[in-house]
Design a protein around this motif. Structure first.
Motif, PDB file in Angstrom:
ATOM      1  N   LEU A 111     -44.174  -0.906  -8.887  1.00 47.51           N
ATOM      2  CA  LEU A 111     -43.923  -1.819  -9.999  1.00 47.51           C
ATOM      3  C   LEU A 111     -45.070  -2.810 -10.181  1.00 47.51           C
ATOM      4  CD1 LEU A 111     -40.093  -2.458  -9.532  1.00 47.51           C
ATOM      5  CD2 LEU A 111     -41.199  -1.003 -11.223  1.00 47.51           C
ATOM      6  N   ARG A 112     -46.258  -2.261 -10.356  1.00 49.19           N
ATOM      7  CA  ARG A 112     -47.437  -3.100 -10.564  1.00 49.19           C
ATOM      8  C   ARG A 112     -48.187  -2.771 -11.854  1.00 49.19           C
ATOM      9  NH1 ARG A 112     -48.544  -6.277  -6.290  1.00 49.19           N
ATOM     10  NH2 ARG A 112     -47.519  -5.787  -4.310  1.00 49.19           N
ATOM     11  N   SER A 113     -47.933  -1.610 -12.424  1.00 52.94           N
ATOM     12  CA  SER A 113     -48.691  -1.184 -13.600  1.00 52.94           C
ATOM     13  C   SER A 113     -47.759  -0.861 -14.756  1.00 52.94           C
ATOM     14  CB  SER A 113     -49.526   0.050 -13.263  1.00 52.94           C
ATOM     15  OG  SER A 113     -48.676   1.182 -13.085  1.00 52.94           O
ATOM     16  N   ARG A 114     -48.361  -0.660 -15.918  1.00 56.75           N
ATOM     17  CA  ARG A 114     -47.592  -0.286 -17.103  1.00 56.75           C
ATOM     18  C   ARG A 114     -46.907   1.062 -16.895  1.00 56.75           C
ATOM     19  NH1 ARG A 114     -48.631   1.990 -22.306  1.00 56.75           N
ATOM     20  NH2 ARG A 114     -47.468   0.901 -23.969  1.00 56.75           N
ATOM     21  N   ASN A 115     -47.587   1.993 -16.262  1.00 54.41           N
ATOM     22  CA  ASN A 115     -46.970   3.291 -15.986  1.00 54.41           C
ATOM     23  C   ASN A 115     -45.793   3.160 -15.028  1.00 54.41           C
ATOM     24  OD1 ASN A 115     -48.578   4.848 -17.650  1.00 54.41           O
ATOM     25  ND2 ASN A 115     -50.124   5.219 -16.061  1.00 54.41           N
ATOM     26  N   ASP A 116     -45.890   2.229 -14.081  1.00 50.86           N
ATOM     27  CA  ASP A 116     -44.776   2.005 -13.153  1.00 50.86           C
ATOM     28  C   ASP A 116     -43.541   1.520 -13.897  1.00 50.86           C
ATOM     29  OD1 ASP A 116     -46.465   2.681 -11.049  1.00 50.86           O
ATOM     30  OD2 ASP A 116     -46.932   0.594 -10.547  1.00 50.86           O
ATOM     31  N   ILE A 117     -43.733   0.624 -14.853  1.00 55.37           N
ATOM     32  CA  ILE A 117     -42.605   0.117 -15.633  1.00 55.37           C
ATOM     33  C   ILE A 117     -42.034   1.220 -16.504  1.00 55.37           C
ATOM     34  CG2 ILE A 117     -41.850  -1.579 -17.341  1.00 55.37           C
ATOM     35  CD1 ILE A 117     -42.527  -2.712 -14.580  1.00 55.37           C
ATOM     36  N   ARG A 118     -42.892   2.029 -17.093  1.00 57.54           N
ATOM     37  CA  ARG A 118     -42.416   3.161 -17.889  1.00 57.54           C
ATOM     38  C   ARG A 118     -41.575   4.107 -17.029  1.00 57.54           C
ATOM     39  NH1 ARG A 118     -46.972   5.217 -19.256  1.00 57.54           N
ATOM     40  NH2 ARG A 118     -47.174   4.274 -21.324  1.00 57.54           N
ATOM     41  N   LEU A 175     -28.617   0.379 -23.734  1.00 62.23           N
ATOM     42  CA  LEU A 175     -29.718   1.235 -23.299  1.00 62.23           C
ATOM     43  C   LEU A 175     -30.912   1.109 -24.247  1.00 62.23           C
ATOM     44  CD1 LEU A 175     -27.736   4.469 -22.331  1.00 62.23           C
ATOM     45  CD2 LEU A 175     -28.574   2.679 -20.793  1.00 62.23           C
ATOM     46  N   LEU A 176     -30.650   0.725 -25.486  1.00 58.20           N
ATOM     47  CA  LEU A 176     -31.733   0.613 -26.468  1.00 58.20           C
ATOM     48  C   LEU A 176     -32.721  -0.494 -26.115  1.00 58.20           C
ATOM     49  CD1 LEU A 176     -29.775   1.102 -29.830  1.00 58.20           C
ATOM     50  CD2 LEU A 176     -31.009   2.816 -28.476  1.00 58.20           C
ATOM     51  N   TRP A 177     -32.298  -1.480 -25.290  1.00 55.22           N
ATOM     52  CA  TRP A 177     -33.254  -2.499 -24.867  1.00 55.22           C
ATOM     53  C   TRP A 177     -34.347  -1.886 -23.985  1.00 55.22           C
ATOM     54  CZ3 TRP A 177     -33.332  -7.004 -27.260  1.00 55.22           C
ATOM     55  CH2 TRP A 177     -32.170  -7.458 -27.886  1.00 55.22           C
ATOM     56  N   GLY A 178     -34.100  -0.707 -23.418  1.00 59.13           N
ATOM     57  CA  GLY A 178     -35.145   0.028 -22.712  1.00 59.13           C
ATOM     58  C   GLY A 178     -35.802   1.072 -23.589  1.00 59.13           C
ATOM     59  N   ALA A 197     -42.388 -14.103 -23.545  1.00 62.70           N
ATOM     60  CA  ALA A 197     -43.585 -14.947 -23.642  1.00 62.70           C
ATOM     61  C   ALA A 197     -44.836 -14.088 -23.695  1.00 62.70           C
ATOM     62  CB  ALA A 197     -43.638 -15.897 -22.443  1.00 62.70           C
ATOM     63  N   ALA A 198     -44.877 -13.033 -22.872  1.00 60.84           N
ATOM     64  CA  ALA A 198     -46.026 -12.124 -22.914  1.00 60.84           C
ATOM     65  C   ALA A 198     -46.072 -11.386 -24.244  1.00 60.84           C
ATOM     66  CB  ALA A 198     -45.940 -11.130 -21.756  1.00 60.84           C
ATOM     67  N   PHE A 199     -44.925 -10.920 -24.710  1.00 65.20           N
ATOM     68  CA  PHE A 199     -44.850 -10.179 -25.978  1.00 65.20           C
ATOM     69  C   PHE A 199     -45.343 -11.040 -27.140  1.00 65.20           C
ATOM     70  CE2 PHE A 199     -42.294  -9.168 -29.791  1.00 65.20           C
ATOM     71  CZ  PHE A 199     -42.684  -7.853 -29.995  1.00 65.20           C
ATOM     72  N   LEU A 217     -43.258  -3.520 -21.965  1.00 60.24           N
ATOM     73  CA  LEU A 217     -43.795  -2.176 -22.177  1.00 60.24           C
ATOM     74  C   LEU A 217     -44.175  -1.953 -23.635  1.00 60.24           C
ATOM     75  CD1 LEU A 217     -44.416   0.362 -20.507  1.00 60.24           C
ATOM     76  CD2 LEU A 217     -42.252   1.307 -21.318  1.00 60.24           C
ATOM     77  N   ALA A 218     -43.671  -2.779 -24.537  1.00 61.35           N
ATOM     78  CA  ALA A 218     -44.075  -2.673 -25.949  1.00 61.35           C
ATOM     79  C   ALA A 218     -45.519  -3.109 -26.159  1.00 61.35           C
ATOM     80  CB  ALA A 218     -43.139  -3.517 -26.818  1.00 61.35           C
ATOM     81  N   LEU A 219     -46.097  -3.798 -25.171  1.00 62.07           N
ATOM     82  CA  LEU A 219     -47.503  -4.194 -25.236  1.00 62.07           C
ATOM     83  C   LEU A 219     -48.380  -3.021 -24.813  1.00 62.07           C
ATOM     84  CD1 LEU A 219     -47.078  -7.652 -23.471  1.00 62.07           C
ATOM     85  CD2 LEU A 219     -47.269  -7.245 -25.943  1.00 62.07           C
TER      86      LEU A 219
END
Length: 614
Positions: free
Chosen positions: A12-19, A62-65, A273-275, A340-342
């Motif tokens: 859980l450190r990268s964008r791919n990990d979150i995906r 589930l749509l929030w993911g 905040a990031a988004f 993940l939308a970023l």
């Protein structure tokens, strides 16, 4: 035991990990999809709105993911199911139509997910809809514009629907949007803080509700509504400077308030905040908060054996659930996956993950009547005046205790009769000699100033207690000035800790100390009034952080009718850091109480009270 379909090894450190995590969370639910239906049935228990709506809620959350996956350029494995389910659920002629909504309807809550879906992924999604199907979706969501809803964070649900309509090129209702924003202004408290409705608590709904949705609005409506978007950003910036103090260095957040089963939604504010590109802390700091929080949660036994998120906090526990917690309710935690939308080039993903910035060991928040205290290995919060007016399950335990802890959690009540059932940790409980116990609930007055929180409360109409809560370094001190027309038994507890292994118990005339190899929880009586130290064991599944029985250090005593002064000092944390010799002293002269340690001193005057009408 971690389910096989949730990869424990995911760093859980990268964008791919979150995906990968989002897909694993979604895929664990796939076996419960009902063919040709628009609902997901996960379990046999339900919420007050019934099983049919609860199953619709599961699908919708589930749509929030799903939405961040789509916005980030990928699709969930069951994408065709999601598309068909939305078509069926919004088609009045279909057997699985989600139906016409009623006032205060749970389905209005879930409509927010469809608003975000339209806002971020309308091109991908609506490419699979014909004109009639688009109209069905629009008409079903449009019901949110005019229905009566609770006067709290719910106002943002129809607002997000309007944002979705705006971004997808569908007809909007600007007056509805203005009405809902105007309603929320009535409980804006200043300095970035709202209450969750008039006179309501200041809990995680302020972060995962008001500011999460507000930042989404600020990002997506910046050109259409620049003035309001700038104000929402300003308020979120102010709030962030307080909210960062809710998070420990290991990623845990202070458990407090209702709806704790949403779990990692505690960090949803930072994803928003990031988004929104909120310039409050560096992208590396925000990234660290989000990812450490997710890593902390993935270490907890929060899944059922099939990988489905359970209802509970750190483990499956229906005892602490709310009346509105259905099997799919925990998937609101997927709101934190908004990052993940970023895209890969966004500063959030490009930044190196950073630790928390240097933070004061003590941070006071007058708007929320909270004080956060940071000591090595332990983050805790003092609070007063947080009554939830709807009287949800275990309201007193979730809102009205004196303190809440990332390391020791808190216990919920298991029964009125008998002290072991009464959730005595971080509380002063009183009994009229009958083993039925009452603690603090509503407060006639609360004031936060000078590094302490004052409250006045009445467990009976003829028993009035003025309480001061204050930190002295790593110590928590409580002063209770009691005016009682009754003879009472008293019990005051420190922080609870797991009873396995059973701690070493040291008790005395005015103290109780529970020690394990890693933890100490202790309470000391500082007032002249005699109290004896005891260990109290609660039933299993009463603490939100651990399932085993909890051990609570306790002070027990008796009061006769009249005036009394009870003062206690509480310490909890890592065993290696504890020194009983540093316990504060209370020096009492007339109506002045001086509380002194080697490095700290505070004083209070018992007669120096705010104007109160009781």
């Amino acid at each position: 035991m971690q389910p096989e379909n949730i990869t424990l090894a995911n760093p859980l450190r990268s964008r791919n990990d979150i995906r990968q995590l989002i897909n694993e969370l979604l895929n664990a639910v796939t076996p419960f999809f009902k063919k040709d239906a628009s609902r997901v049935d996960l379990a046999n228990f339900t919420a007050h709105y019934g099983q049919r709506v609860a199953n619709m809620e599961t699908f919708s959350r589930l749509l929030w993911g799903v939405t961040p996956l789509l916005a980030g350029g990928s699709e969930p494995e069951q994408f065709s199911f999601y598309i068909q389910a939305i078509k069926n659920g919004t088609n009045p002629q279909h057997a699985d139509y989600w139906g016409e909504v009623d006032p205060y309807d749970q389905r209005i809550v879930e409509m927010a997910a469809y608003g975000l879906l339209l806002a971020l992924a309308h091109e991908t999604v609506l490419a699979h809809f014909n004109e009639q199907e688009k109209t069905h979706l629009w008409r079903w969501l449009k019901q949110s514009e005019s229905q009566a809803i609770p006067d709290n964070n719910w106002h943002f649900f129809p607002i997000l629907v309007q944002v979705g309509f705006h971004k997808a090129g569908m007809a909007t209702h600007p007056q509805a949007l203005e009405k809902h924003f105007a309603a929320m202004e009535h409980y804006y408290l200043g300095e970035g803080w709202y209450s969750d409705g008039p006179g309501r608590p200041r809990d995680y709904y302020i972060s995962m509700g008001f500011h999460f949705y507000g930042l989404i609005y600020a990002k997506l409506m910046e050109k259409a509504d620049p003035g309001r978007c700038a104000e929402l950003r300003r308020r979120a910036t102010l709030f962030a400077a307080d909210f960062i103090h809710f998070f420990a260095e290991d990623g845990a957040a202070v458990p407090f308030g209702r709806s704790l089963t949403y779990r990692f939604a505690q960090a949803a504010f930072w994803s928003a905040a990031a988004f929104a590109g909120l310039e409050v802390y560096s992208p590396g700091v925000v990234k660290g908060i989000v990812l450490r929080h997710l890593r902390w949660w993935m270490k907890q036994p929060l899944f059922d054996r099939d990988g489905v998120l359970s209802v509970g906090y750190s483990y499956p526990n229906l005892i602490m659930a709310e009346d509105y917690n259905a099997p799919g309710s925990p998937y609101w935690g997927l709101k934190t996956m908004l990052v993940l939308a970023l895209n890969d080039s966004d500063p959030f993903w490009q930044a190196q993950e950073l630790s928390l910035p240097a933070l004061n060991a003590e941070h006071s928040i007058p708007q929320a009547d909270q004080i956060l205290v940071r000591q090595p290995g332990h983050l805790w919060m003092l609070t007063s005046g947080q009554l939830e007016l709807n009287n949800f399950v275990n309201t007193e335990a979730k809102y009205c205790k004196f303190a809440y802890s990332t390391r020791f959690g808190f216990t919920v009540e298991r029964g009125r009769y008998g002290l072991s059932h009464a959730a005595a940790d971080s509380m002063l409980l009183l009994s009229e000699k009958d083993n039925y116990w009452r603690g603090r609930r509503d407060c006639a007055c609360v004031k936060t100033a000078d590094g302490m929180i004052y409250s006045r409360w009445q467990p009976w109409h003829d028993v009035t207690i003025d309480t001061w809560l204050l930190p002295l370094g790593d110590w928590q001190v409580r002063v209770h000035h009691i005016h009682s027309a009754r003879n009472l038994d008293t019990a005051e507890g420190g922080f609870s800790q797991p009873n396995r292994p059973h701690p070493l118990v040291e008790t005395g005339p005015g103290s109780c100390q529970l020690t394990t190899a890693s933890d100490i929880s202790a309470i000391f009586c500082l007032s002249p009034h005699s109290r004896r130290g005891e260990e109290l064991l609660t039933p299993p599944n009463s603490n939100v952080l651990f399932a085993e029985r909890a051990a609570v250090p306790l002070l027990r005593g008796e009061l006769t009718a009249g005036k009394d002064l009870l003062i206690s000092a509480v310490w909890a944390g890592e065993s290696a850091d504890f020194n009983a010799q540093l316990c504060p002293q209370a020096i009492i002269r007339d109506d002045v109480v001086r509380l002194v340690t080697a490095n700290h001193e505070k004083r209070l005057t018992l007669t120096d009270l705010p104007e109160i009408s009781v």
